[in-house]
Design an enzyme around this catalytic site. Sequence first.
Site, PDB file in Angstrom:
ATOM      1  N   GLY A 122     -10.264  -3.343   8.755  1.00 49.12           N
ATOM      2  CA  GLY A 122      -9.942  -4.630   8.157  1.00 49.12           C
ATOM      3  C   GLY A 122     -11.176  -5.465   7.898  1.00 49.12           C
TER       4      GLY A 122
ATOM      5  N   SER B 268     -20.184  -7.569  14.868  1.00 40.60           N
ATOM      6  CA  SER B 268     -19.456  -6.431  15.442  1.00 40.60           C
ATOM      7  C   SER B 268     -20.103  -6.004  16.746  1.00 40.60           C
ATOM      8  CB  SER B 268     -19.453  -5.248  14.469  1.00 40.60           C
ATOM      9  OG  SER B 268     -18.844  -4.110  15.064  1.00 40.60           O
TER      10      SER B 268
ATOM     11  N   PRO C  98      -8.423   6.683  11.468  1.00 36.80           N
ATOM     12  CA  PRO C  98      -7.353   7.671  11.273  1.00 36.80           C
ATOM     13  C   PRO C  98      -7.772   9.117  11.536  1.00 36.80           C
ATOM     14  CG  PRO C  98      -7.279   6.034   9.534  1.00 36.80           C
ATOM     15  CD  PRO C  98      -8.541   5.776  10.307  1.00 36.80           C
TER      16      PRO C  98
ATOM     17  N   CYS D 113       1.819   1.509  17.511  1.00 35.50           N
ATOM     18  CA  CYS D 113       1.284   2.450  16.531  1.00 35.50           C
ATOM     19  C   CYS D 113       1.661   3.866  16.968  1.00 35.50           C
ATOM     20  CB  CYS D 113      -0.235   2.292  16.431  1.00 35.50           C
ATOM     21  SG  CYS D 113      -0.972   3.229  15.086  1.00 35.50           S
TER      22      CYS D 113
ATOM     23  N   VAL E 282      -5.027  -5.457  12.593  1.00 37.35           N
ATOM     24  CA  VAL E 282      -4.158  -5.255  13.751  1.00 37.35           C
ATOM     25  C   VAL E 282      -4.044  -6.497  14.624  1.00 37.35           C
ATOM     26  CG1 VAL E 282      -3.830  -3.871  15.848  1.00 37.35           C
ATOM     27  CG2 VAL E 282      -4.651  -2.781  13.768  1.00 37.35           C
TER      28      VAL E 282
ATOM     29  N   CYS F 253       0.884   6.119   4.072  1.00 40.57           N
ATOM     30  CA  CYS F 253       0.237   6.747   5.233  1.00 40.57           C
ATOM     31  C   CYS F 253       0.230   8.260   5.079  1.00 40.57           C
ATOM     32  CB  CYS F 253       0.978   6.391   6.529  1.00 40.57           C
ATOM     33  SG  CYS F 253       1.101   4.637   6.863  1.00 40.57           S
TER      34      CYS F 253
ATOM     35  N   LYS G 206      -5.220  13.869   3.148  1.00 35.00           N
ATOM     36  CA  LYS G 206      -5.790  13.016   4.195  1.00 35.00           C
ATOM     37  C   LYS G 206      -7.282  13.317   4.350  1.00 35.00           C
ATOM     38  CE  LYS G 206      -5.772  11.512   8.938  1.00 35.00           C
ATOM     39  NZ  LYS G 206      -5.109  11.412  10.254  1.00 35.00           N
TER      40      LYS G 206
END
Length: 441
Positions: A12, A34, A43, A167, A299, A353, A392
């Site tokens: 994000g 960060s 993922p 999740c 999230v 997804c 993917k």
Amino acid sequence: MARIVVIGAGLGGLPAAYELRHVLPREHKITIISNQPKFTFVPSLPWVALGLKTLASIQLDLAKTVPKHDIEFIHAAVTAIDPKSRQIRMREIDSQCQSDRILDYDYAVIATGPELAMDALKGLGAEGGYTQSICNPHHALLADEAWQKFLANPGPIVVGASPGASCFGPAYEFAFLIHDDLKRRGLRSQVPITFITSEPYAGHLGIGGMASSQWLMRKFMAEREIELMENTAISHFERDAVHLVDGRVISSKFTMVLPPFRGPKFLREAEGLTDAKGFIPVLSTYRHPSFESIYSVGVVTQLKPVEQTPIPTGAPKVGLMSEEMALAVAQNIALELGVTSGNQLRPTLQAVCFADFGNTGALFLADPLLPDAAGDRKRALIYHGIWVSWMKAGFEKYFLTKMRFGWTIPWFEKLGFRVIGLPLVEPIIPSSEPDVVRVRA
């Protein structure tokens, strides 16, 4: 000149910073803070946890990548935020020293991702507990180490999700990848696998299910001879056992259970900023309802569960949703700064997804991800086949390329989404949205 600080550089945060840089003139300063030195394509962590892919292959060095796009990068851990004074306190991370610093901002986009609530259950977690996780890079490496040891002396496996988890997709993916990996190694017959989920039924996914998700997940479990335990609450863990609330004990030599999420400590400690779990409440513009300088992406954003379930579950925020939020937030900040004109935007929360199940895969399209009050969506589609696994793998390469080049969602990707009826963001009509700030053209 305005200073916009993005806290977090994940799925994000990094797209949000890039989109802000894209829509704002160079007179406005964009800063990313960060506590991680690298961007990780999360993922793909199930592959890393099983030694199927290296961590380095799904990471980018932020200090080398971000400044190329005229964005300041600060490697630091945020320790406090004061929305009233618009200040961030952080501890800079350096190989030689650590120093405290206070940073003033005009806008803060909070995109930290979640903190893992490993204290939710006794024995949860790889550090101080008996379970593995695939939720962050460090945990994925620990899981890979445990997996290699397990292969030398295999036994029963438990995969699942704890009460309060939100999740669920990665748990299914991990269970099916384990089955496929063990089968290739000729070990599957020696290893009973149990899948324990707090969902009311398999394929609920924290969103009330969609299309044929319940039937498909049950079918895949049965075909792989994985014992499925739905609507089941885990009590605690021991070294070789998973204890259930109803008193049953499941033997396990390798356990991967997804934990609940919450907002980071510094957010929870900021008065009036979050809900009880540390998630950021937002208006339809994704601005905080009380602090005009605060926006949220990903999230860490509050998203209420679709329905009350017998065992508590949360609602997921998948990667595309985070990019949609980033698009809307950047445009809304540009409006407030007078850079653009028109209506404010909100994310559509549509989701696509990809999941790799080893010898096959599944593509989920939910429009929108969360159903309406009647439990309906405009569209809910599921496709499966080995081609999804290939997609993917290809999308991972594409997303990392986007992050290298400083793109959020380029024009050709937006065009592709429009063609299939996914606009990603939509204008807000002020007269029908009481929480929206009207912006003059």
